[in-house]
Scaffold this motif. Sequence first.
Motif, mmCIF file in Angstrom:
data_model
loop_
_atom_site.group_PDB
_atom_site.id
_atom_site.type_symbol
_atom_site.label_atom_id
_atom_site.label_comp_id
_atom_site.label_asym_id
_atom_site.label_seq_id
_atom_site.Cartn_x
_atom_site.Cartn_y
_atom_site.Cartn_z
ATOM 1 N N PRO A 4 49.883 2.172 29.289
ATOM 2 C CA PRO A 4 48.870 2.394 30.328
ATOM 3 C C PRO A 4 49.593 1.834 31.818
ATOM 4 O O PRO A 4 49.275 2.652 32.825
ATOM 5 C CB PRO A 4 48.194 1.000 30.142
ATOM 6 C CG PRO A 4 47.922 1.180 28.689
ATOM 7 C CD PRO A 4 49.520 1.448 28.217
ATOM 8 N N LYS A 5 50.917 1.376 31.830
ATOM 9 C CA LYS A 5 51.342 0.923 33.151
ATOM 10 C C LYS A 5 51.983 2.126 33.569
ATOM 11 O O LYS A 5 52.201 2.392 34.871
ATOM 12 C CB LYS A 5 52.240 -0.442 33.137
ATOM 13 C CG LYS A 5 53.293 -0.511 32.081
ATOM 14 C CD LYS A 5 53.740 -1.911 31.763
ATOM 15 C CE LYS A 5 54.500 -2.580 33.078
ATOM 16 N NZ LYS A 5 55.430 -3.670 32.899
ATOM 17 N N GLN A 28 39.833 10.538 32.811
ATOM 18 C CA GLN A 28 39.059 11.082 31.708
ATOM 19 C C GLN A 28 38.085 11.780 32.499
ATOM 20 O O GLN A 28 37.673 11.531 33.527
ATOM 21 C CB GLN A 28 38.368 10.219 30.877
ATOM 22 C CG GLN A 28 39.227 9.170 30.078
ATOM 23 C CD GLN A 28 39.734 9.799 28.642
ATOM 24 O OE1 GLN A 28 39.079 10.748 28.251
ATOM 25 N NE2 GLN A 28 40.671 9.251 28.198
ATOM 26 N N ASP A 29 36.986 12.879 31.994
ATOM 27 C CA ASP A 29 36.243 13.705 32.796
ATOM 28 C C ASP A 29 35.050 12.758 33.129
ATOM 29 O O ASP A 29 34.459 13.046 34.093
ATOM 30 C CB ASP A 29 35.578 14.641 31.889
ATOM 31 C CG ASP A 29 36.607 15.803 31.689
ATOM 32 O OD1 ASP A 29 37.496 16.126 32.486
ATOM 33 O OD2 ASP A 29 36.478 16.525 30.653
ATOM 34 N N PHE A 89 42.155 -2.865 38.166
ATOM 35 C CA PHE A 89 42.040 -2.924 36.665
ATOM 36 C C PHE A 89 41.871 -1.559 36.192
ATOM 37 O O PHE A 89 40.806 -1.090 36.762
ATOM 38 C CB PHE A 89 40.989 -4.015 36.256
ATOM 39 C CG PHE A 89 41.308 -5.437 36.484
ATOM 40 C CD1 PHE A 89 41.871 -6.242 35.485
ATOM 41 C CD2 PHE A 89 41.073 -5.793 37.728
ATOM 42 C CE1 PHE A 89 42.178 -7.770 35.866
ATOM 43 C CE2 PHE A 89 41.365 -7.297 38.026
ATOM 44 C CZ PHE A 89 42.165 -8.064 37.196
ATOM 45 N N PHE A 90 42.409 -0.989 35.289
ATOM 46 C CA PHE A 90 42.719 0.297 34.820
ATOM 47 C C PHE A 90 42.717 0.174 33.239
ATOM 48 O O PHE A 90 43.461 -0.349 32.702
ATOM 49 C CB PHE A 90 43.908 1.111 35.275
ATOM 50 C CG PHE A 90 44.127 1.602 36.632
ATOM 51 C CD1 PHE A 90 43.856 2.394 37.235
ATOM 52 C CD2 PHE A 90 44.618 0.202 37.423
ATOM 53 C CE1 PHE A 90 43.984 2.771 38.584
ATOM 54 C CE2 PHE A 90 44.658 0.423 38.851
ATOM 55 C CZ PHE A 90 44.435 1.613 39.424
ATOM 56 N N GLN A 91 41.475 0.837 32.670
ATOM 57 C CA GLN A 91 41.412 1.193 31.346
ATOM 58 C C GLN A 91 41.810 2.573 30.920
ATOM 59 O O GLN A 91 41.220 3.466 31.368
ATOM 60 C CB GLN A 91 39.955 0.949 30.643
ATOM 61 C CG GLN A 91 39.953 1.141 29.271
ATOM 62 C CD GLN A 91 38.640 0.587 28.661
ATOM 63 O OE1 GLN A 91 37.712 0.977 29.329
ATOM 64 N NE2 GLN A 91 38.327 0.637 27.607
ATOM 65 N N LYS A 96 44.648 8.542 29.715
ATOM 66 C CA LYS A 96 43.951 8.991 30.740
ATOM 67 C C LYS A 96 43.214 7.719 31.386
ATOM 68 O O LYS A 96 42.585 6.950 30.410
ATOM 69 C CB LYS A 96 42.951 9.936 30.539
ATOM 70 C CG LYS A 96 43.562 11.547 30.091
ATOM 71 C CD LYS A 96 43.919 12.094 31.258
ATOM 72 C CE LYS A 96 44.126 13.648 31.081
ATOM 73 N NZ LYS A 96 44.163 14.587 32.229
ATOM 74 N N ILE A 97 42.882 7.726 32.591
ATOM 75 C CA ILE A 97 41.810 6.712 33.200
ATOM 76 C C ILE A 97 40.490 6.829 32.510
ATOM 77 O O ILE A 97 39.869 7.737 33.225
ATOM 78 C CB ILE A 97 42.123 6.390 34.639
ATOM 79 C CG1 ILE A 97 43.803 6.110 34.868
ATOM 80 C CG2 ILE A 97 41.289 5.086 35.218
ATOM 81 C CD1 ILE A 97 43.850 6.245 36.465
#
Length: 128
Positions: A4-5, A28-29, A89-91, A96-97
């Motif tokens: 993720p990072k 992500q789409d 904050f990114f999931q 992909k985000i």
Amino acid sequence: MLRPKEVVSKWIDAFNAGDVDAITNLNQDNAINHQVANDSVVGNDANREMFINEFKTAKMVCIVENIFEDGQWSILEWKDPLGLRGCGFFQIVNEKILFQRGYWDKLSFLKQYNLPVPVLKESKNAVD
């Protein structure tokens, strides 16, 4: 497999380059981007439009202070050259985000870039 990072590091490079295609290719789409000072944006087309408009408004630069990681999540603590600070904050799912939430002071941003400050409408419940 990108952690993720590492995905967020690629996002920062794309953001600093003003590269909307690279930013949206990391999503992500059906990605959701919620900058808490604004309404949520859902889907890559809406994310693309948001970033095109934002990059037209101001030359934004993300200077990394810290990037943390916990499972699917990466947390970015940042500042900009004018002193604004915030965090995102990114999931990340399958590199992909899927979800992004950002916290920053919109009033300070508008003032720093000499942009108009919206006038708040008076509430019906306002007390005289």
